[in-house]
Design a protein around this motif. Structure first.
Motif, PDB file in Angstrom:
ATOM      1  N   MET A   1       0.845  -1.194   0.000  1.00  0.00           N
ATOM      2  CA  MET A   1       0.000   0.000   0.000  1.00  0.00           C
ATOM      3  C   MET A   1       0.884   1.250   0.000  1.00  0.00           C
ATOM      4  SD  MET A   1      -3.008  -1.199  -0.237  1.00  0.00           S
ATOM      5  CE  MET A   1      -4.040   0.234   0.058  1.00  0.00           C
ATOM      6  N   VAL A   2       0.492   2.204  -0.820  1.00  0.00           N
ATOM      7  CA  VAL A   2       1.259   3.432  -0.991  1.00  0.00           C
ATOM      8  C   VAL A   2       0.414   4.615  -0.525  1.00  0.00           C
ATOM      9  CG1 VAL A   2       2.287   4.972  -2.718  1.00  0.00           C
ATOM     10  CG2 VAL A   2       2.518   2.499  -2.971  1.00  0.00           C
ATOM     11  N   PRO A   3       0.929   5.404   0.407  1.00  0.00           N
ATOM     12  CA  PRO A   3       0.210   6.622   0.771  1.00  0.00           C
ATOM     13  C   PRO A   3       0.357   7.655  -0.349  1.00  0.00           C
ATOM     14  CG  PRO A   3       2.255   6.447   2.014  1.00  0.00           C
ATOM     15  CD  PRO A   3       2.138   5.201   1.190  1.00  0.00           C
ATOM     16  N   ILE A   4      -0.705   8.322  -0.667  1.00  0.00           N
ATOM     17  CA  ILE A   4      -0.687   9.312  -1.740  1.00  0.00           C
ATOM     18  C   ILE A   4      -0.520  10.698  -1.125  1.00  0.00           C
ATOM     19  CG2 ILE A   4      -1.930  10.274  -3.713  1.00  0.00           C
ATOM     20  CD1 ILE A   4      -1.051   7.277  -3.984  1.00  0.00           C
ATOM     21  N   THR A   5       0.646  11.281  -1.352  1.00  0.00           N
ATOM     22  CA  THR A   5       0.928  12.605  -0.811  1.00  0.00           C
ATOM     23  C   THR A   5       0.968  13.671  -1.900  1.00  0.00           C
ATOM     24  OG1 THR A   5       3.304  12.166  -0.921  1.00  0.00           O
ATOM     25  CG2 THR A   5       2.196  11.688   1.171  1.00  0.00           C
ATOM     26  N   HIS A   6       1.172  13.240  -3.149  1.00  0.00           N
ATOM     27  CA  HIS A   6       1.199  14.160  -4.287  1.00  0.00           C
ATOM     28  C   HIS A   6       0.198  13.673  -5.326  1.00  0.00           C
ATOM     29  CE1 HIS A   6       4.997  14.835  -2.259  1.00  0.00           C
ATOM     30  NE2 HIS A   6       5.095  15.981  -2.884  1.00  0.00           N
ATOM     31  N   ARG A   7      -0.625  14.589  -5.784  1.00  0.00           N
ATOM     32  CA  ARG A   7      -1.625  14.267  -6.797  1.00  0.00           C
ATOM     33  C   ARG A   7      -1.381  15.116  -8.036  1.00  0.00           C
ATOM     34  NH1 ARG A   7      -5.812  11.220  -4.903  1.00  0.00           N
ATOM     35  NH2 ARG A   7      -5.867  10.963  -2.655  1.00  0.00           N
ATOM     36  N   ILE A   8      -1.775  14.557  -9.173  1.00  0.00           N
ATOM     37  CA  ILE A   8      -1.644  15.264 -10.434  1.00  0.00           C
ATOM     38  C   ILE A   8      -2.927  15.089 -11.224  1.00  0.00           C
ATOM     39  CG2 ILE A   8       0.874  15.107 -10.661  1.00  0.00           C
ATOM     40  CD1 ILE A   8      -0.122  12.694 -12.655  1.00  0.00           C
ATOM     41  N   ALA A   9      -3.088  15.922 -12.220  1.00  0.00           N
ATOM     42  CA  ALA A   9      -4.187  15.775 -13.170  1.00  0.00           C
ATOM     43  C   ALA A   9      -3.543  15.700 -14.548  1.00  0.00           C
ATOM     44  CB  ALA A   9      -5.142  16.958 -13.070  1.00  0.00           C
ATOM     45  N   ALA A  10      -3.431  14.487 -15.081  1.00  0.00           N
ATOM     46  CA  ALA A  10      -2.729  14.312 -16.345  1.00  0.00           C
ATOM     47  C   ALA A  10      -3.500  13.482 -17.360  1.00  0.00           C
ATOM     48  CB  ALA A  10      -1.373  13.661 -16.086  1.00  0.00           C
ATOM     49  N   CYS A  11      -4.345  12.609 -16.905  1.00  0.00           N
ATOM     50  CA  CYS A  11      -5.029  11.674 -17.791  1.00  0.00           C
ATOM     51  C   CYS A  11      -6.292  12.318 -18.358  1.00  0.00           C
ATOM     52  CB  CYS A  11      -5.379  10.401 -17.020  1.00  0.00           C
ATOM     53  SG  CYS A  11      -5.781   9.030 -18.101  1.00  0.00           S
ATOM     54  N   ARG A  12      -6.580  12.037 -19.619  1.00  0.00           N
ATOM     55  CA  ARG A  12      -7.787  12.615 -20.214  1.00  0.00           C
ATOM     56  C   ARG A  12      -9.065  12.080 -19.548  1.00  0.00           C
ATOM     57  NH1 ARG A  12      -6.305   9.909 -25.963  1.00  0.00           N
ATOM     58  NH2 ARG A  12      -6.907   7.774 -25.456  1.00  0.00           N
ATOM     59  N   ASP A  13      -8.985  10.925 -18.907  1.00  0.00           N
ATOM     60  CA  ASP A  13     -10.071  10.433 -18.048  1.00  0.00           C
ATOM     61  C   ASP A  13      -9.581  10.591 -16.612  1.00  0.00           C
ATOM     62  OD1 ASP A  13     -11.973   9.097 -16.574  1.00  0.00           O
ATOM     63  OD2 ASP A  13     -11.926   7.266 -17.766  1.00  0.00           O
ATOM     64  N   SER A  14     -10.088  11.596 -15.933  1.00  0.00           N
ATOM     65  CA  SER A  14      -9.573  11.928 -14.603  1.00  0.00           C
ATOM     66  C   SER A  14      -9.708  10.782 -13.601  1.00  0.00           C
ATOM     67  CB  SER A  14     -10.266  13.183 -14.059  1.00  0.00           C
ATOM     68  OG  SER A  14     -11.664  12.959 -13.945  1.00  0.00           O
ATOM     69  N   LYS A  15     -10.609   9.834 -13.856  1.00  0.00           N
ATOM     70  CA  LYS A  15     -10.756   8.690 -12.949  1.00  0.00           C
ATOM     71  C   LYS A  15      -9.519   7.784 -12.996  1.00  0.00           C
ATOM     72  CE  LYS A  15     -14.507   7.484 -14.843  1.00  0.00           C
ATOM     73  NZ  LYS A  15     -15.667   6.769 -15.346  1.00  0.00           N
ATOM     74  N   ASP A  16      -8.718   7.907 -14.042  1.00  0.00           N
ATOM     75  CA  ASP A  16      -7.520   7.083 -14.155  1.00  0.00           C
ATOM     76  C   ASP A  16      -6.287   7.707 -13.514  1.00  0.00           C
ATOM     77  OD1 ASP A  16      -8.815   5.005 -15.507  1.00  0.00           O
ATOM     78  OD2 ASP A  16      -8.531   5.980 -17.444  1.00  0.00           O
TER      79      ASP A  16
ATOM     80  N   LYS B   1      -5.722   8.171 -10.558  1.00  0.00           N
ATOM     81  CA  LYS B   1      -5.365   7.454  -9.325  1.00  0.00           C
ATOM     82  C   LYS B   1      -4.261   6.431  -9.557  1.00  0.00           C
ATOM     83  CE  LYS B   1      -9.524   4.655  -9.637  1.00  0.00           C
ATOM     84  NZ  LYS B   1     -10.300   5.660 -10.348  1.00  0.00           N
ATOM     85  N   PHE B   2      -4.185   5.845 -10.753  1.00  0.00           N
ATOM     86  CA  PHE B   2      -3.127   4.879 -11.047  1.00  0.00           C
ATOM     87  C   PHE B   2      -1.783   5.582 -11.248  1.00  0.00           C
ATOM     88  CE2 PHE B   2      -7.126   2.936 -12.390  1.00  0.00           C
ATOM     89  CZ  PHE B   2      -7.119   1.833 -11.544  1.00  0.00           C
ATOM     90  N   LEU B   3      -1.830   6.775 -11.815  1.00  0.00           N
ATOM     91  CA  LEU B   3      -0.614   7.589 -11.934  1.00  0.00           C
ATOM     92  C   LEU B   3      -0.134   8.015 -10.549  1.00  0.00           C
ATOM     93  CD1 LEU B   3      -1.711   9.849 -14.922  1.00  0.00           C
ATOM     94  CD2 LEU B   3      -0.264   7.802 -15.028  1.00  0.00           C
ATOM     95  N   HIS B   4      -1.068   8.368  -9.678  1.00  0.00           N
ATOM     96  CA  HIS B   4      -0.708   8.758  -8.305  1.00  0.00           C
ATOM     97  C   HIS B   4       0.047   7.630  -7.604  1.00  0.00           C
ATOM     98  CE1 HIS B   4      -4.548  11.476  -8.293  1.00  0.00           C
ATOM     99  NE2 HIS B   4      -3.565  12.015  -8.984  1.00  0.00           N
ATOM    100  N   VAL B   5      -0.465   6.401  -7.750  1.00  0.00           N
ATOM    101  CA  VAL B   5       0.189   5.257  -7.107  1.00  0.00           C
ATOM    102  C   VAL B   5       1.587   5.080  -7.682  1.00  0.00           C
ATOM    103  CG1 VAL B   5       0.122   2.769  -6.687  1.00  0.00           C
ATOM    104  CG2 VAL B   5      -1.984   4.093  -6.596  1.00  0.00           C
ATOM    105  N   ALA B   6       1.699   5.113  -8.993  1.00  0.00           N
ATOM    106  CA  ALA B   6       3.002   4.900  -9.636  1.00  0.00           C
ATOM    107  C   ALA B   6       4.015   5.951  -9.202  1.00  0.00           C
ATOM    108  CB  ALA B   6       2.837   4.901 -11.154  1.00  0.00           C
ATOM    109  N   LEU B   7       3.627   7.211  -9.224  1.00  0.00           N
ATOM    110  CA  LEU B   7       4.566   8.278  -8.886  1.00  0.00           C
ATOM    111  C   LEU B   7       4.901   8.307  -7.397  1.00  0.00           C
ATOM    112  CD1 LEU B   7       3.244  11.132 -11.194  1.00  0.00           C
ATOM    113  CD2 LEU B   7       5.195   9.608 -11.570  1.00  0.00           C
ATOM    114  N   ASN B   8       3.909   8.142  -6.538  1.00  0.00           N
ATOM    115  CA  ASN B   8       4.162   8.159  -5.094  1.00  0.00           C
ATOM    116  C   ASN B   8       4.897   6.912  -4.622  1.00  0.00           C
ATOM    117  OD1 ASN B   8       2.630  10.538  -3.470  1.00  0.00           O
ATOM    118  ND2 ASN B   8       1.562  10.087  -5.371  1.00  0.00           N
ATOM    119  N   GLY B   9       4.712   5.799  -5.326  1.00  0.00           N
ATOM    120  CA  GLY B   9       5.347   4.549  -4.927  1.00  0.00           C
ATOM    121  C   GLY B   9       6.635   4.230  -5.677  1.00  0.00           C
TER     122      GLY B   9
END
Length: 152
Positions: free
Chosen positions: A79-94, A96-104
């Protein structure tokens, strides 16, 4: 070392692994688990649980089987705590997967989602389809060495 390699699998891959255990997505999940440690956040885990609870899966899986699958994931994912969020995907619901990848610090996102795939590569994270990952592992890379599409 496997512990040094981390990756993110999208919700649909986990669902496909459970519903079609001999399919391409399931094979990719199994190889990915041998290759590295999957990462999740509270948000991605919640989405998976919510999807698995949908009534449409009742004809394929018992509630017990779905609960068992979620319990098993607890021993596999980090489990990865999300401390930084971004808005990059054309479907904003996705995002969250970028958040996990970048934070982890993940090296790879496995997905069949075109909205995520369009971002490849994303801040040093490879985003690839399950079939592409399988081909790389089978033909050019090795889960034991970590050489998948140049990933170390």
């Amino acid at each position: 070392m496997k512990a040094d390699r981390t990756l993110v699998l999208d919700t649909n891959l986990w669902i496909s692994r459970l519903l079609m255990p001999t399919g391409t997505a399931a094979q990719a999940v199994d190889r990915a688990l041998a290759w590295g440690t999957p990462l999740m956040s509270e948000e991605t885990l919640s989405e998976l649980v919510e999807v698995l609870l949908r009534q449409k899966f009742d004809k394929y899986l018992t509630p017990h089987d779905r609960q068992h699958f979620i319990r098993l994931l607890g021993g596999i994912v980090r489990m990865v705590p999300i401390t930084h969020r971004i808005a990059a995907c054309r479907d904003s619901k996705d995002d969250k997967f970028l958040h996990v990848a970048l934070n982890g610090g993940a090296k790879l996102i496995l997905t069949g989602d075109d909205d995520l795939l369009a971002l490849h590569p994303f801040h040093g994270v490879s985003i690839t389809r399950p079939a592409t990952f399988l081909a790389a592992v089978t033909e050019g890379g090795s889960p034991s060495t970590g050489q998948v599409e140049g990933l170390r």
